[in-house]
Write a protein that holds these residues in place. Structure first.
Motif, PDB file in Angstrom:
ATOM      1  N   GLY A 148       0.820  -1.204   0.000  1.00 59.15           N
ATOM      2  CA  GLY A 148       0.000   0.000   0.000  1.00 59.15           C
ATOM      3  C   GLY A 148       0.854   1.253   0.000  1.00 59.15           C
ATOM      4  N   ALA A 149       1.892   1.254   0.837  1.00 60.07           N
ATOM      5  CA  ALA A 149       2.787   2.409   0.901  1.00 60.07           C
ATOM      6  C   ALA A 149       3.521   2.606  -0.420  1.00 60.07           C
ATOM      7  CB  ALA A 149       3.785   2.226   2.041  1.00 60.07           C
ATOM      8  N   ALA A 150       3.943   1.499  -1.037  1.00 58.35           N
ATOM      9  CA  ALA A 150       4.661   1.587  -2.310  1.00 58.35           C
ATOM     10  C   ALA A 150       3.774   2.185  -3.400  1.00 58.35           C
ATOM     11  CB  ALA A 150       5.152   0.201  -2.726  1.00 58.35           C
ATOM     12  N   TYR A 151       2.547   1.695  -3.503  1.00 57.99           N
ATOM     13  CA  TYR A 151       1.640   2.208  -4.535  1.00 57.99           C
ATOM     14  C   TYR A 151       1.198   3.639  -4.236  1.00 57.99           C
ATOM     15  CZ  TYR A 151       1.201  -2.115  -7.171  1.00 57.99           C
ATOM     16  OH  TYR A 151       1.467  -3.204  -7.975  1.00 57.99           O
ATOM     17  N   TYR A 152       1.072   3.976  -2.967  1.00 56.43           N
ATOM     18  CA  TYR A 152       0.663   5.346  -2.624  1.00 56.43           C
ATOM     19  C   TYR A 152       1.752   6.349  -2.993  1.00 56.43           C
ATOM     20  CZ  TYR A 152      -1.786   9.050  -0.164  1.00 56.43           C
ATOM     21  OH  TYR A 152      -2.468  10.213   0.126  1.00 56.43           O
ATOM     22  N   LYS A 163      -5.286   1.702  -5.663  1.00 60.07           N
ATOM     23  CA  LYS A 163      -4.785   0.372  -5.325  1.00 60.07           C
ATOM     24  C   LYS A 163      -4.156   0.379  -3.939  1.00 60.07           C
ATOM     25  CE  LYS A 163      -2.495  -3.486  -7.635  1.00 60.07           C
ATOM     26  NZ  LYS A 163      -1.831  -3.914  -8.893  1.00 60.07           N
ATOM     27  N   ALA A 164      -3.494   1.487  -3.602  1.00 61.69           N
ATOM     28  CA  ALA A 164      -2.894   1.615  -2.276  1.00 61.69           C
ATOM     29  C   ALA A 164      -3.965   1.509  -1.196  1.00 61.69           C
ATOM     30  CB  ALA A 164      -2.162   2.952  -2.159  1.00 61.69           C
ATOM     31  N   VAL A 165      -5.076   2.192  -1.413  1.00 62.31           N
ATOM     32  CA  VAL A 165      -6.169   2.153  -0.435  1.00 62.31           C
ATOM     33  C   VAL A 165      -6.688   0.732  -0.269  1.00 62.31           C
ATOM     34  CG1 VAL A 165      -8.553   2.869  -0.004  1.00 62.31           C
ATOM     35  CG2 VAL A 165      -6.859   4.553  -0.741  1.00 62.31           C
TER      36      VAL A 165
END
Length: 257
Positions: A148-152, A163-165
């Motif tokens: 999640g952190a990577a996509y955010y 996607k992060a959410v």
């Protein structure tokens, strides 16, 4: 309000129409990995400053239990009694052995070492994401959080906040405190302060100080009620109190980290 990031720095929820529904009373349950496997107390946040991780058994043991073991003359892993490797190569062998058995925690940590380029591994974000994805599929909520952190942030992958959410929600659903905090930040950024406060209340009651501070700031700007701030503060204080023990107090005085 700051999103908690990943490597680079049973809760019950209900789904309706694609929206994460909150059950504030039932959501106050941390993930299994947030508790010390020896004394069974919740490990204080940030966990890295109050515990040690052991690659032999993939367990995180609180400093209190580490100190208690050393007082008994045990300097190996306090949980499984395996001798602690004194070099990166042997540490990596331990991780590889558990990765081969599809251990999700081992895969998560293996991905972390590829992400950072540690234990002698060359930094490889693509490989890290592959390992995190498999770890998440096998049940690692830390992997869900880090994905999640990577996509955010768009780190190692193409940025995709939606996607992060999804990853944060899946992790929060299983009691991940940082993911719950991040959902509060995301709701606040959208202007839904009521849902943000409810997320922060949950993570505050699990011992997250940043969530308390966020509700305090929201209260001071008229975006949260006095009652919400009082509830968050008391819940946080209660959670912190529940993490205390004589052994942990002694460990704190020894400055293990």
């Amino acid at each position: 309000m700051t999103i908690k990031t990943g490597f680079w720095a049973e809760t019950q929820l209900y789904w309706r129409s694609g929206v994460l529904e909150l059950d504030d009373d039932r959501d106050r349950t941390a993930a299994e990995g947030d508790f010390c496997p020896i004394c069974t107390l919740l490990i204080p946040l940030p966990q890295g400053k109050h515990s040690s991780f052991y690659g032999c058994c993939m367990k995180r043991v609180c400093d209190g239990c580490v100190v208690a073991a050393r007082k008994r003359g045990l300097y190996d892993c306090p949980f499984c009694r395996t001798p602690i490797p004194d070099n990166d190569a042997d540490s990596l062998v331990m991780i590889h052995a558990r990765v081969a058995k599809k251990d999700p925690t081992a895969m998560y940590h293996h991905g972390g070492h590829y992400w950072r380029g540690t234990l002698g591994l060359q930094k490889d974000r693509k490989k890290a994401v592959e390992l995190l994805t498999e770890a998440a599929e096998l049940g690692s909520i830390e992997a869900l959080f880090n994905l999640g952190a990577a996509y955010y942030q768009g780190e190692g992958v193409q940025q995709d906040k939606a996607k992060a959410v999804e990853f944060f929600e899946r992790a929060a659903k299983q009691g991940h405190i940082g993911s719950r905090h991040n959902l509060g930040c995301i709701e606040a950024a959208k202007g839904d302060y009521e849902r943000a406060a409810r997320h922060f209340l949950i993570s505050a009651k699990l011992g997250d100080k940043e969530s308390v501070e966020n509700i305090k700031r929201a209260f001071m700007t008229g975006c949260a009620t006095k009652e919400q701030y009082a509830e968050a503060l008391k819940g946080y204080q209660d959670a912190v109190e529940e993490t205390k023990s004589h052994d942990r107090d002694e460990a704190k005085s020894l400055l293990l980290h």
